[in-house]
Motif scaffolding. Structure first.
Motif, PDB file in Angstrom:
ATOM      1  N   HIS A 135       0.843  -1.191   0.000  1.00  4.12           N
ATOM      2  CA  HIS A 135       0.000   0.000   0.000  1.00  4.12           C
ATOM      3  C   HIS A 135       0.880   1.242   0.000  1.00  4.12           C
ATOM      4  N   GLN A 136       0.376   2.258  -0.634  1.00  8.55           N
ATOM      5  CA  GLN A 136       1.093   3.522  -0.805  1.00  8.55           C
ATOM      6  C   GLN A 136       0.653   4.527   0.248  1.00  8.55           C
ATOM      7  N   VAL A 137       1.619   5.226   0.780  1.00  6.44           N
ATOM      8  CA  VAL A 137       1.362   6.363   1.648  1.00  6.44           C
ATOM      9  C   VAL A 137       2.300   7.459   1.159  1.00  6.44           C
ATOM     10  N   GLY A 138       1.716   8.400   0.437  1.00  8.68           N
ATOM     11  CA  GLY A 138       2.534   9.446  -0.172  1.00  8.68           C
ATOM     12  C   GLY A 138       3.517   8.834  -1.150  1.00  8.68           C
ATOM     13  N   ALA A 139       4.787   9.144  -0.977  1.00  5.68           N
ATOM     14  CA  ALA A 139       5.823   8.634  -1.873  1.00  5.68           C
ATOM     15  C   ALA A 139       6.371   7.272  -1.431  1.00  5.68           C
ATOM     16  N   PHE A 140       5.829   6.743  -0.328  1.00  2.00           N
ATOM     17  CA  PHE A 140       6.344   5.485   0.223  1.00  2.00           C
ATOM     18  C   PHE A 140       5.449   4.311  -0.151  1.00  2.00           C
ATOM     19  N   THR A 141       6.089   3.194  -0.445  1.00  2.00           N
ATOM     20  CA  THR A 141       5.376   1.939  -0.664  1.00  2.00           C
ATOM     21  C   THR A 141       5.685   1.028   0.511  1.00  2.00           C
ATOM     22  N   PHE A 142       4.648   0.624   1.208  1.00  3.50           N
ATOM     23  CA  PHE A 142       4.798  -0.293   2.334  1.00  3.50           C
ATOM     24  C   PHE A 142       4.389  -1.689   1.891  1.00  3.50           C
ATOM     25  N   ILE A 143       5.215  -2.662   2.236  1.00  4.71           N
ATOM     26  CA  ILE A 143       4.930  -4.058   1.931  1.00  4.71           C
ATOM     27  C   ILE A 143       4.852  -4.790   3.256  1.00  4.71           C
ATOM     28  N   GLU A 144       3.743  -5.475   3.451  1.00  5.42           N
ATOM     29  CA  GLU A 144       3.587  -6.234   4.689  1.00  5.42           C
ATOM     30  C   GLU A 144       3.222  -7.679   4.378  1.00  5.42           C
ATOM     31  N   GLN A 145       3.595  -8.556   5.258  1.00  4.72           N
ATOM     32  CA  GLN A 145       3.249  -9.964   5.158  1.00  4.72           C
ATOM     33  C   GLN A 145       2.021 -10.188   6.039  1.00  4.72           C
ATOM     34  N   VAL A 146       0.911 -10.526   5.415  1.00  3.19           N
ATOM     35  CA  VAL A 146      -0.352 -10.683   6.125  1.00  3.19           C
ATOM     36  C   VAL A 146      -0.679 -12.172   6.245  1.00  3.19           C
ATOM     37  N   PRO A 147      -0.921 -12.657   7.480  1.00  4.19           N
ATOM     38  CA  PRO A 147      -1.261 -14.065   7.628  1.00  4.19           C
ATOM     39  C   PRO A 147      -2.658 -14.351   7.070  1.00  4.19           C
ATOM     40  N   GLU A 148      -2.777 -15.505   6.421  1.00  4.41           N
ATOM     41  CA  GLU A 148      -4.053 -15.923   5.845  1.00  4.41           C
ATOM     42  C   GLU A 148      -4.244 -17.404   6.166  1.00  4.41           C
ATOM     43  N   GLU A 149      -5.345 -17.735   6.816  1.00  4.91           N
ATOM     44  CA  GLU A 149      -5.619 -19.124   7.159  1.00  4.91           C
ATOM     45  C   GLU A 149      -6.257 -19.812   5.961  1.00  4.91           C
ATOM     46  N   ILE A 150      -5.709 -20.973   5.580  1.00  2.00           N
ATOM     47  CA  ILE A 150      -6.203 -21.692   4.409  1.00  2.00           C
ATOM     48  C   ILE A 150      -6.399 -23.173   4.734  1.00  2.00           C
ATOM     49  N   ASP A 151      -7.137 -23.863   3.885  1.00  2.00           N
ATOM     50  CA  ASP A 151      -7.364 -25.292   4.034  1.00  2.00           C
ATOM     51  C   ASP A 151      -6.104 -26.044   3.588  1.00  2.00           C
ATOM     52  N   THR A 152      -5.557 -26.850   4.458  1.00  2.00           N
ATOM     53  CA  THR A 152      -4.305 -27.556   4.198  1.00  2.00           C
ATOM     54  C   THR A 152      -4.410 -28.512   3.015  1.00  2.00           C
ATOM     55  N   ALA A 153      -5.458 -29.326   2.983  1.00  2.00           N
ATOM     56  CA  ALA A 153      -5.595 -30.316   1.910  1.00  2.00           C
ATOM     57  C   ALA A 153      -5.690 -29.645   0.545  1.00  2.00           C
ATOM     58  N   ASP A 154      -6.491 -28.590   0.445  1.00  2.00           N
ATOM     59  CA  ASP A 154      -6.613 -27.875  -0.832  1.00  2.00           C
ATOM     60  C   ASP A 154      -5.268 -27.322  -1.272  1.00  2.00           C
ATOM     61  N   TYR A 155      -4.554 -26.719  -0.338  1.00  2.00           N
ATOM     62  CA  TYR A 155      -3.260 -26.119  -0.657  1.00  2.00           C
ATOM     63  C   TYR A 155      -2.249 -27.173  -1.115  1.00  2.00           C
ATOM     64  N   LEU A 156      -2.151 -28.275  -0.377  1.00  2.00           N
ATOM     65  CA  LEU A 156      -1.172 -29.307  -0.725  1.00  2.00           C
ATOM     66  C   LEU A 156      -1.508 -29.993  -2.040  1.00  2.00           C
ATOM     67  N   GLN A 157      -2.793 -30.196  -2.303  1.00  2.00           N
ATOM     68  CA  GLN A 157      -3.183 -30.796  -3.576  1.00  2.00           C
ATOM     69  C   GLN A 157      -2.801 -29.869  -4.730  1.00  2.00           C
ATOM     70  N   ARG A 158      -3.079 -28.588  -4.569  1.00  2.00           N
ATOM     71  CA  ARG A 158      -2.817 -27.609  -5.635  1.00  2.00           C
ATOM     72  C   ARG A 158      -1.330 -27.319  -5.809  1.00  2.00           C
ATOM     73  N   GLU A 159      -0.614 -27.100  -4.724  1.00  2.00           N
ATOM     74  CA  GLU A 159       0.775 -26.648  -4.799  1.00  2.00           C
ATOM     75  C   GLU A 159       1.803 -27.779  -4.856  1.00  2.00           C
ATOM     76  N   VAL A 160       1.497 -28.908  -4.248  1.00  2.00           N
ATOM     77  CA  VAL A 160       2.457 -30.013  -4.198  1.00  2.00           C
ATOM     78  C   VAL A 160       2.006 -31.164  -5.103  1.00  2.00           C
ATOM     79  N   GLY A 161       0.703 -31.308  -5.254  1.00  2.00           N
ATOM     80  CA  GLY A 161       0.185 -32.381  -6.094  1.00  2.00           C
ATOM     81  C   GLY A 161       0.013 -33.696  -5.361  1.00  2.00           C
ATOM     82  N   ILE A 162      -0.238 -33.626  -4.050  1.00  2.00           N
ATOM     83  CA  ILE A 162      -0.464 -34.847  -3.279  1.00  2.00           C
ATOM     84  C   ILE A 162      -1.800 -34.726  -2.540  1.00  2.00           C
TER      85      ILE A 162
END
Length: 96
Positions: free
Chosen positions: A51-78
């Motif tokens: 997000h921008q504030v004036g001339a500055f760009t701030f980057i933050e790491q935002v936690p997001e809770e996700i379903d483990t099985a969906d993620y592993l099937q999609r990203e790892v293929g198991i």
């Protein structure tokens, strides 16, 4: 098929850490199903948000809770099957 988790004295399967790495190792070893503790049904990943504030760009790491099985099937293929006890494991490994 492979299992990861802690087997407690009462036969329950306890949650563990390092799920992504363990799923990748299982896939690399040729496993076609990963049994995970029910306690690992949800996982947290971090999403980058800018997000921008004036001339500055701030980057933050935002936690997001996700379903483990969906993620592993999609990203790892198991695929993932959840287990709560050693009885679940025996049932799944002897079903034929």
């Amino acid at each position: 098929m492979t299992l990861t988790g802690t087997i407690e004295a009462d036969g329950s399967i306890g949650a563990i850490g390092g799920i992504l790495e363990k799923a990748q190792a299982a896939k690399a070893a040729g496993k076609r199903l990963l049994l995970l503790p029910e306690g690992n049904r949800r996982m947290v990943r971090y999403v980058e948000r800018e997000h921008q504030v004036g001339a500055f760009t701030f980057i933050e790491q935002v936690p997001e809770e996700i379903d483990t099985a969906d993620y592993l099937q999609r990203e790892v293929g198991i695929p993932v099957q959840y287990v709560t006890s050693i009885d679940d494991v025996v049932r799944l490994t002897t079903a034929g």
